[in-house]
Design an enzyme around this catalytic site. Structure first.
Site, PDB file in Angstrom:
ATOM      1  N   HIS A 133     -15.595   4.265 -10.749  1.00 24.55           N
ATOM      2  CA  HIS A 133     -15.807   4.981  -9.496  1.00 24.55           C
ATOM      3  C   HIS A 133     -15.364   4.146  -8.302  1.00 24.55           C
ATOM      4  CE1 HIS A 133     -17.558   7.890  -6.785  1.00 24.55           C
ATOM      5  NE2 HIS A 133     -18.256   6.940  -6.180  1.00 24.55           N
ATOM      6  N   ASP A 173     -12.975  14.739  -1.883  1.00 22.53           N
ATOM      7  CA  ASP A 173     -13.405  13.984  -0.704  1.00 22.53           C
ATOM      8  C   ASP A 173     -12.418  12.849  -0.477  1.00 22.53           C
ATOM      9  OD1 ASP A 173     -14.133  11.871  -2.529  1.00 22.53           O
ATOM     10  OD2 ASP A 173     -16.059  12.875  -2.827  1.00 22.53           O
ATOM     11  N   LYS A 196     -16.125  17.236   3.621  1.00 21.98           N
ATOM     12  CA  LYS A 196     -17.498  17.646   3.362  1.00 21.98           C
ATOM     13  C   LYS A 196     -18.463  16.870   4.246  1.00 21.98           C
ATOM     14  CE  LYS A 196     -18.410  14.469  -0.507  1.00 21.98           C
ATOM     15  NZ  LYS A 196     -18.680  14.360  -1.961  1.00 21.98           N
ATOM     16  N   ARG A 198     -22.877  15.920   4.696  1.00 23.14           N
ATOM     17  CA  ARG A 198     -24.169  15.892   4.008  1.00 23.14           C
ATOM     18  C   ARG A 198     -25.292  15.976   5.044  1.00 23.14           C
ATOM     19  NH1 ARG A 198     -25.691  13.996  -1.063  1.00 23.14           N
ATOM     20  NH2 ARG A 198     -23.606  13.093  -1.366  1.00 23.14           N
ATOM     21  N   ASP A 224     -11.502  14.575 -10.075  1.00 26.38           N
ATOM     22  CA  ASP A 224     -12.536  13.603  -9.727  1.00 26.38           C
ATOM     23  C   ASP A 224     -12.794  12.696 -10.928  1.00 26.38           C
ATOM     24  OD1 ASP A 224     -14.315  12.320  -8.092  1.00 26.38           O
ATOM     25  OD2 ASP A 224     -15.635  14.039  -7.783  1.00 26.38           O
ATOM     26  N   GLY A 230     -22.664  19.104 -11.378  1.00 25.84           N
ATOM     27  CA  GLY A 230     -21.582  20.029 -11.069  1.00 25.84           C
ATOM     28  C   GLY A 230     -21.799  20.857  -9.821  1.00 25.84           C
ATOM     29  N   THR A 232     -21.789  20.023  -6.635  1.00 28.81           N
ATOM     30  CA  THR A 232     -20.855  19.729  -5.549  1.00 28.81           C
ATOM     31  C   THR A 232     -19.479  20.334  -5.817  1.00 28.81           C
ATOM     32  OG1 THR A 232     -22.020  17.661  -5.070  1.00 28.81           O
ATOM     33  CG2 THR A 232     -19.787  17.894  -4.205  1.00 28.81           C
TER      34      THR A 232
END
Length: 299
Positions: A133, A173, A196, A198, A224, A230, A232
């Site tokens: 990540h 993103d 996006k 938050r 991604d 799932g 998002t």
């Protein structure tokens, strides 16, 4: 609950050639009520590790819970008790707590302070992961060699034909742009980026805009590294459909899917995931394509 799956491959050497002494031999993890974890090796595995022709060992680790992570030092210690000079290499495609890679508000830097010390205690000769990540976090490991493989390199072997009708690639993103760019370049298609936000009060995510070419009438591929529940990516797919996308395909290296798939249907037309946490018989073939064996099989 899906449990960790750890297997051992022992590689031997005969003259100048490497040979398999035993492959994907499972390590059995027994958890006691007090949280303790007992590691058990088969007699076949013990014999292979102790073999004088053994050259190195691969730990193939699908870490899905704390038991699997905590067990790694015990597994390594037992291997070294049988053969003190045997180099041990770790193949761990998914890095646990990889998204906790920085201090954010009340969230601790879990990856650095919990995961890294356990792995570094093992003193692996080599560590191999897939689509980390945050690749910069790999520098925290003390192994002489750390390799981050990328799913895009294996795309021709798996889903190349599935993506021939893709018109556009969209990054979910800003953090996913670099990886999504590789897919767009490989497919020869334009790249879009989703914006996006938050809500700081409840953590809810909303997609505000899609930057790039219009998605109207197009088949869009969202890329991604990881899908958890799932929710998002479903929101993004709904936003793309609102803007006129004909189809939304989603490709993720790691798929956890603790809530299953029913809530993703409708917004998403098809999912492609390379490493799926769920056993194959729990994955609907009409909706999800698995590139690799499920986590309860070999890595």
């Amino acid at each position: 609950m899906v449990k960790s799956n750890i297997t051992v491959t022992v590689v031997g050497k005969e003259e100048q050639n490497l040979v398999l002494l035993t492959q994907y031999n499972p390590v059995h993890l027994l958890t006691f009520k007090d949280g303790g974890v007992l590691v058990e090796f088969s007699e076949e595995l013990k014999k292979a590790i102790a073999d004088l022709s053994a050259n190195h060992v691969w730990l193939n680790a699908n870490i899905r819970d704390s038991d699997g992570l905590v067990a790694l030092p015990s597994i390594v210690a037992f291997i070294r008790s049988l053969n003190t000079s045997l180099p041990i290499r770790l193949n761990m495609p998914y890095l646990p707590h990889a998204r906790q890679d920085r201090y954010t508000g009340n969230n601790a830097f879990t990856f650095k302070h919990s995961v890294v010390p356990i792995i570094n205690e093992c003193n692996f000769q080599h560590i191999s992961v897939m689509d980390a990540h945050n690749p910069s976090m790999l520098a925290l490991f003390n192994a002489p060699s750390v390799y981050n493989s990328e799913l895009i390199d294996r795309l021709p072997d798996y889903w190349k034909d599935d993506f021939v009708d893709v018109d556009m690639v969209v990054a979910p993103d800003a953090g996913a742009v670099k990886n999504s760019e590789k897919y767009a370049k490989y497919l020869g298609k334009p790249l879009g980026t989703a914006s996006k936000s938050r809500d700081p009060n409840n953590g809810h995510i909303a997609y505000n805009a899609i930057y790039g070419d219009s998605v109207e009438g197009k088949t869009v591929l969202v890329v991604d590294d990881l899908i958890e529940g799932g929710a998002t990516v479903r929101l993004l797919a709904e936003k793309l459909k609102e803007q006129g996308a004909a189809k939304v395909l989603v490709a993720a290296t790691h798929g956890l899917f603790p809530k299953g798939f029913d809530h993703l249907r409708g917004a998403i037309d098809h999912i492609y995931t390379y490493y799926c946490w769920l056993p194959a018989d729990e994955v609907p073939e009409d909706f999800v394509e698995i590139g690799r064996a499920s986590c309860r099989e070999r890595v």
